[in-house]
Design an enzyme around this catalytic site. Structure first.
Site, PDB file in Angstrom:
ATOM      1  N   GLU A   1     -19.158 -33.212  39.790  1.00  0.00           N
ATOM      2  CA  GLU A   1     -17.835 -33.363  40.413  1.00  0.00           C
ATOM      3  C   GLU A   1     -17.762 -34.743  41.075  1.00  0.00           C
ATOM      4  OE1 GLU A   1     -16.550 -30.018  42.836  1.00  0.00           O
ATOM      5  OE2 GLU A   1     -15.700 -31.407  44.304  1.00  0.00           O
TER       6      GLU A   1
ATOM      7  N   SER B   1     -19.998 -30.749  47.294  1.00  0.00           N
ATOM      8  CA  SER B   1     -20.514 -30.152  46.056  1.00  0.00           C
ATOM      9  C   SER B   1     -20.717 -31.235  45.004  1.00  0.00           C
ATOM     10  CB  SER B   1     -19.523 -29.113  45.521  1.00  0.00           C
ATOM     11  OG  SER B   1     -19.484 -28.026  46.413  1.00  0.00           O
TER      12      SER B   1
ATOM     13  N   ARG C   1     -10.141 -29.824  40.238  1.00  0.00           N
ATOM     14  CA  ARG C   1     -10.759 -31.110  40.646  1.00  0.00           C
ATOM     15  C   ARG C   1     -10.482 -32.233  39.634  1.00  0.00           C
ATOM     16  NH1 ARG C   1     -10.848 -27.979  43.894  1.00  0.00           N
ATOM     17  NH2 ARG C   1     -12.574 -27.132  45.095  1.00  0.00           N
TER      18      ARG C   1
END
Ligand SMILES: Cc1cc2nc3c(=O)[nH]c(=O)nc-3n(C[C@H](O)[C@H](O)[C@H](O)COP(=O)(O)OP(=O)(O)OC[C@H]3O[C@@H](n4cnc5c(N)ncnc54)[C@H](O)[C@@H]3O)c2cc1C
Length: 304
Positions: free
Chosen positions: A296, A226, A178
């Protein structure tokens, strides 16, 4: 261009053909449905238009590139700069042959995934349930079900703050979970993706991955997917759950009962509710497990 723009600002945007709106509520453009106004909200009609806008933009004005706002918390005070939203203007998929596709940054992940599967190419199925753009997937190295965006990338096209375009090979980027190191003040405008020859079951695979998502994720509620990165060898959702935080609420925001790493806006939350809940989860998980979760999702803008 809107009437709301003052004369000097109009001068700066001479020749721009796309839409520029002032004080545009970002809550209309994020999947959490929160966020205060952007000073300018620009939708280019094509690459040339994007370049003209960037060339005319006062260099002191900050720029935020927006995909579909599916990983973004824009604070309630808004973004005092120019938001560029390219999902209407940069939206072409070109088949280059032999499983190679040039895909504009504004194309949705779902559209590219379905397009590839329909034409018998495999490797992009995991993108079907990622509710962002291909530009956002490049920026975030979006991934799911063991696959990641950058394993498919051959090269990318970028635009810089001066409105110039360049191509770079995938190998020139440091890419990890990510995370992609993008040069400052550069944004992805397209990528060339290489897929592999399918076996005819790609459409069924897409459907099955989407079903798995709807069983495990609150996809009908407003969220940003998320919230936290998974720490090494563990899952953020597991840590949040064992810390007893499922269902924790601040204002209109709640830690999802279905998937503990999702925070849902189910009662007209403001960005402050969500950010406070994120901080509260971070602290409680650290106290309970000794592990500090890192977000994130990206935070932008000013507090109110
Ligand atoms: C229900 C749900 C499920 C999700 N599931 C997943 C999942 O399975 N896997 C996963 O990885 N993510 C998932 N996400 C998160 C999100 O969809 C991804 O991170 C997605 O890649 C973000 O794309 P976007 O276009 O919406 O980017 P945005 O949210 O608009 O932007 C995210 C960041 O990328 C930057 N950015 C966007 N486009 C560009 C560009 N062209 N060039 C440079 N920078 C850019 C933005 O400035 C911002 O910093 C999910 C989100 C939701 C709401």
């Amino acid at each position: 261009m809107t009437d709301a723009m003052t004369a000097d600002k109009q001068t700066a945007f001479v020749g721009v053909r796309g839409t520029i709106r002032c004080h545009e509520p970002m809550a209309n453009h994020t999947s959490w449905k929160v966020g205060g106004p952007a000073r300018y909200f620009f939708e280019p009609c094509n690459r040339q238009d994007l370049s003209t806008f960037l060339k005319g933009l006062d260099p002191t004005v900050p720029v935020l590139w927006l995909g579909l706002g599916s990983n973004l918390l824009v604070r309630d005070g808004g973004f005092d700069g120019a938001v560029i939203a390219a999902h209407r203007g940069l939206r072409e998929i070109r088949d280059l042959g032999e499983g190679r596709f040039a895909v504009d940054a504004g194309v949705s992940c779902a559209r590219f995934s379905r397009f590839a599967a329909k034409h018998g190419w495999s490797g992009g199925e995991f993108l079907a349930g990622v509710p962002g753009t291909m530009g956002g997937a490049l920026a975030m190295n979006a991934g799911a079900f063991g696959s990641e965006t950058w394993t498919l990338v051959e090269e990318v096209e970028l635009v810089d703050r001066a409105g110039s375009f360049e191509n770079r090979p995938a190998g020139s980027f440091a890419v990890s979970y990510r995370q992609v190191d993008i040069p400052p003040a550069h944004w992805f405008t397209a990528g060339v993706f290489r897929l592999s020859q399918g076996r005819g079951d790609e459409g069924a695979n897409v459907r099955s991955l989407l079903e798995k998502r709807s069983e495990t994720q609150p996809i009908r509620q407003s969220s940003a997917g998320s919230v936290f990165r998974n720490p090494p060898n563990d899952y953020a959702a597991r840590l949040i759950e064992i810390s007893g935080l499922k269902g924790l609420r601040i204002g209109g925001a709640q830690v999802s009962m279905q998937h503990a790493n999702f925070i849902v806006n189910d009662r007209q939350a403001c960005a402050k509710d969500i950010e406070t809940l994120i901080e509260k989860v971070q602290t409680a998980v650290a106290d309970h497990t000794g592990i500090r979760l890192e977000p994130e999702v990206r935070f932008v803008g000013e507090h109110q």
